[in-house]
Scaffold this active site. Structure first.
Site, PDB file in Angstrom:
ATOM      1  N   ARG A 299      74.986  52.280  77.978  1.00 55.75           N
ATOM      2  CA  ARG A 299      75.157  53.550  78.693  1.00 55.75           C
ATOM      3  C   ARG A 299      75.655  53.270  80.107  1.00 55.75           C
ATOM      4  O   ARG A 299      75.048  52.479  80.835  1.00 55.75           O
ATOM      5  CB  ARG A 299      73.834  54.306  78.748  1.00 55.75           C
ATOM      6  CG  ARG A 299      73.939  55.703  79.341  1.00 55.75           C
ATOM      7  CD  ARG A 299      72.566  56.354  79.406  1.00 55.75           C
ATOM      8  NE  ARG A 299      72.602  57.700  79.931  1.00 55.75           N
ATOM      9  CZ  ARG A 299      71.556  58.331  80.473  1.00 55.75           C
ATOM     10  NH1 ARG A 299      70.382  57.711  80.539  1.00 55.75           N
ATOM     11  NH2 ARG A 299      71.671  59.552  80.919  1.00 55.75           N
TER      12      ARG A 299
ATOM     13  N   PHE B 286      76.685  56.651  89.137  1.00 54.20           N
ATOM     14  CA  PHE B 286      75.269  56.917  88.884  1.00 54.20           C
ATOM     15  C   PHE B 286      74.548  55.606  88.535  1.00 54.20           C
ATOM     16  O   PHE B 286      73.843  55.043  89.360  1.00 54.20           O
ATOM     17  CB  PHE B 286      75.119  57.950  87.765  1.00 54.20           C
ATOM     18  CG  PHE B 286      73.682  58.222  87.382  1.00 54.20           C
ATOM     19  CD1 PHE B 286      72.664  58.205  88.326  1.00 54.20           C
ATOM     20  CD2 PHE B 286      73.344  58.491  86.057  1.00 54.20           C
ATOM     21  CE1 PHE B 286      71.344  58.460  87.974  1.00 54.20           C
ATOM     22  CE2 PHE B 286      72.022  58.744  85.692  1.00 54.20           C
ATOM     23  CZ  PHE B 286      71.019  58.723  86.651  1.00 54.20           C
TER      24      PHE B 286
ATOM     25  N   GLN C 275      73.056  51.143  82.094  1.00 52.01           N
ATOM     26  CA  GLN C 275      71.765  50.870  81.436  1.00 52.01           C
ATOM     27  C   GLN C 275      71.958  49.888  80.288  1.00 52.01           C
ATOM     28  O   GLN C 275      72.932  49.950  79.540  1.00 52.01           O
ATOM     29  CB  GLN C 275      71.159  52.179  80.918  1.00 52.01           C
ATOM     30  CG  GLN C 275      69.803  52.028  80.236  1.00 52.01           C
ATOM     31  CD  GLN C 275      69.212  53.384  79.876  1.00 52.01           C
ATOM     32  OE1 GLN C 275      69.541  54.405  80.480  1.00 52.01           O
ATOM     33  NE2 GLN C 275      68.342  53.392  78.878  1.00 52.01           N
TER      34      GLN C 275
ATOM     35  N   ASN D 164      62.769  54.480  80.801  1.00 50.47           N
ATOM     36  CA  ASN D 164      61.619  54.876  79.991  1.00 50.47           C
ATOM     37  C   ASN D 164      61.878  56.210  79.320  1.00 50.47           C
ATOM     38  O   ASN D 164      62.887  56.865  79.575  1.00 50.47           O
ATOM     39  CB  ASN D 164      60.338  54.924  80.838  1.00 50.47           C
ATOM     40  CG  ASN D 164      60.452  55.880  82.011  1.00 50.47           C
ATOM     41  OD1 ASN D 164      60.912  57.013  81.862  1.00 50.47           O
ATOM     42  ND2 ASN D 164      60.009  55.442  83.184  1.00 50.47           N
TER      43      ASN D 164
ATOM     44  N   PHE E 132      67.961  49.652  84.091  1.00 45.90           N
ATOM     45  CA  PHE E 132      69.259  50.147  84.574  1.00 45.90           C
ATOM     46  C   PHE E 132      69.460  49.709  86.014  1.00 45.90           C
ATOM     47  O   PHE E 132      68.492  49.391  86.738  1.00 45.90           O
ATOM     48  CB  PHE E 132      69.369  51.676  84.445  1.00 45.90           C
ATOM     49  CG  PHE E 132      68.389  52.448  85.281  1.00 45.90           C
ATOM     50  CD1 PHE E 132      68.702  52.833  86.589  1.00 45.90           C
ATOM     51  CD2 PHE E 132      67.152  52.821  84.774  1.00 45.90           C
ATOM     52  CE1 PHE E 132      67.806  53.556  87.348  1.00 45.90           C
ATOM     53  CE2 PHE E 132      66.246  53.548  85.524  1.00 45.90           C
ATOM     54  CZ  PHE E 132      66.570  53.926  86.827  1.00 45.90           C
TER      55      PHE E 132
ATOM     56  N   LEU F 145      64.813  59.813  91.468  1.00 38.90           N
ATOM     57  CA  LEU F 145      64.178  59.048  90.389  1.00 38.90           C
ATOM     58  C   LEU F 145      62.889  58.346  90.827  1.00 38.90           C
ATOM     59  O   LEU F 145      62.207  57.742  90.001  1.00 38.90           O
ATOM     60  CB  LEU F 145      65.157  58.010  89.833  1.00 38.90           C
ATOM     61  CG  LEU F 145      66.437  58.537  89.179  1.00 38.90           C
ATOM     62  CD1 LEU F 145      67.306  57.385  88.691  1.00 38.90           C
ATOM     63  CD2 LEU F 145      66.105  59.478  88.026  1.00 38.90           C
TER      64      LEU F 145
ATOM     65  N   HIS G 133      60.633  56.318  87.644  1.00 43.18           N
ATOM     66  CA  HIS G 133      61.012  55.023  87.094  1.00 43.18           C
ATOM     67  C   HIS G 133      60.553  53.928  88.051  1.00 43.18           C
ATOM     68  O   HIS G 133      60.601  54.091  89.275  1.00 43.18           O
ATOM     69  CB  HIS G 133      62.533  54.940  86.884  1.00 43.18           C
ATOM     70  CG  HIS G 133      63.063  55.935  85.897  1.00 43.18           C
ATOM     71  ND1 HIS G 133      63.192  55.658  84.559  1.00 43.18           N
ATOM     72  CD2 HIS G 133      63.476  57.211  86.068  1.00 43.18           C
ATOM     73  CE1 HIS G 133      63.672  56.728  83.938  1.00 43.18           C
ATOM     74  NE2 HIS G 133      63.855  57.691  84.833  1.00 43.18           N
TER      75      HIS G 133
END
Length: 449
Positions: free
Chosen positions: A303, A308, A311, A350, A361, A370, A374
């Site tokens: 991903r 951004f 991952q 997660n 990531f 975030l 995370h």
């Protein structure tokens, strides 16, 4: 004026009486059994003058075969309630003696006047001869130390004779109900008739297993079972304070004081990562040990979203797989000084709170929203050109999966896990400055020399 006052007799003593008149000791009356601590019906005494009830002492002798007061072997004599010579009723203030030879009990006054003073050592009832050493003192109002319950051998050692019938009766829940009305009895009868037992409920009622403690994991506070059992009717009474066991992770990670370092070899170049093992040791240990066992070798970054993050860490490549080093998810580790601020922040992926596994990531920009969602456990300290090359790979706008030649993780080089070598000095081994790590990334040949 025809007014009468009634003062009821009580077997209990007040606090003042206990403290001042009885020397602060819990004394037992002469008409009480020294074993059951209840009024006797069939009194017996030992050669030391200790009184027991026949119904209480016989089961004790069968089980232990000793004197409950001294712990030694003993013999017994029968005791009457009054002096057979003077016909005076024995009270708490009576001086009572017994004849060891015949087993007869008299008041001390009768023996002193009719035997000792006259030097006629013959039993006052049977006329059998005896010596002065055969006179046993059962109660002397001026010496009551032997009636001190706290000095009794069976009280000190908490020794009891259990009645098998009573123990069996206690298993019946109705045993503890003193009186019930008709409605209650019918309700209980119907409940016992229909209720088959709940294994789940029974399992929850089991006492938790006590954690073993040693000098490493023993806490300075107790388990709290004493106070909990004192206020709860569902817990078994506890009278001993035990040190609580510190959490296993707290013991394992308390000496981790340095960073960890990992180099990721990808098809786009190398990435040098610094891991915050001194702040989030659980996530750091998980990542390092997965790298050491080649768990990430050959995996792809499944991903990637430009501007951004990217991952990876899923061996299946689907974004739904992966396991932690321990085979189960582990808890989040949030620190106020670790934030998703800046480019190159390494964080755990997660599916909700406390579901960290193997996926991670790396951010392309600040993502402070975030934080506390995370776990931040590292950062990129070298190879930002590689990170830019990974960001420039085109991805499918619907699935965010890279289209052509997706970034892949070929191999991982790791430093020794800080948890395994917590005593190593900060200037030795793999503790490198960020500039040195970045230099080794730019000149791969230098890393082999």
């Amino acid at each position: 004026n025809g007014v009468f006052f009634f003062f009821p007799f009580s077997r209990y003593i007040t606090c003042t009486e206990y403290t001042h008149f009885y020397g602060g000791k819990k004394l037992i009356e002469h008409s009480f059994c020294s074993l059951s601590l209840q009024p006797f019906e069939y009194p017996m005494c030992t050669s030391e003058g200790v009184v027991f009830d026949l119904m209480s002492i016989v089961p004790w002798i069968k089980k232990f075969g000793t004197n409950p007061i001294s712990g030694e072997v003993c013999s017994f004599l029968t005791i009457p309630y009054h002096c057979p010579v003077l016909y005076t009723v024995f009270t708490n203030n009576s001086h009572i003696v017994a004849n060891r030879v015949t087993g007869n009990v008299f008041s001390h006054e009768a023996v002193e006047q009719l035997n000792i003073k006259t030097k006629n050592y013959k039993d006052l009832l049977t006329d059998e001869p005896f010596t002065r050493q055969d006179i046993i003192t059962l109660q002397d109002p001026t010496h009551l130390d032997k009636f001190n319950v706290s000095d009794f051998f069976h009280v000190k050692n908490n020794m009891k004779v259990l009645d098998p019938d009573e123990e069996k009766a206690k298993q019946d829940p109705a045993y503890h109900l003193k009186s019930t009305n008709l409605e209650t009895r019918e309700t209980l009868a119907e409940l016992y008739k229909e209720y088959k037992g709940d294994e789940l409920l029974a399992s929850t009622m089991k006492e938790p297993e006590a954690k073993k403690t040693d000098k490493l994991n023993a806490a300075h506070y107790s388990t709290g079972r004493v106070s909990a059992s004192f206020t709860s009717t569902a817990m078994a009474p506890a009278t001993t304070h035990e040190a609580d066991a510190i959490a296993e992770d707290a013991v394992r990670y308390q000496y981790v004081k340095k960073k960890g370092y990992v180099r990721l070899h990808t098809n786009k170049g190398d990435l040098n990562l610094e891991l915050h093992c001194d702040k989030v040791p659980k996530a750091g240990e998980n990542f390092i040990k997965l790298c050491k066992k080649a768990y990430y070798d050959g995996t792809v970054f499944h991903r990637s979203i430009r501007n951004f993050m990217i991952q990876g860490g899923d061996p299946t490549g689907t974004g739904t797989g992966g396991e932690s080093f321990w085979g189960k998810p582990f808890a989040d580790e949030f620190k106020p000084n670790l934030s998703h601020t800046g480019r190159g922040v390494l964080s755990m992926a997660n599916s909700g709170p406390n579901t960290n596994k193997s996926q991670f990531f790396i951010t392309f920009r600040s993502c402070t929203y975030l934080d506390r969602k995370h776990t931040v456990f590292g950062r990129v300290v070298g190879g930002f050109g590689t990170l830019t090359a990974m960001e420039n790979v085109e991805s499918d706008p619907k699935t965010d999966r890279p289209k052509v030649r997706a970034p892949a993780l070929l191999h991982c080089d790791t430093s020794p896990c800080p948890r395994e070598e917590p005593q190593r000095a900060g200037k030795r081994g793999w503790v490198l400055k960020a500039c040195l790590v970045d230099t080794l990334a730019r000149y791969p040949t230098a890393s082999h020399t």
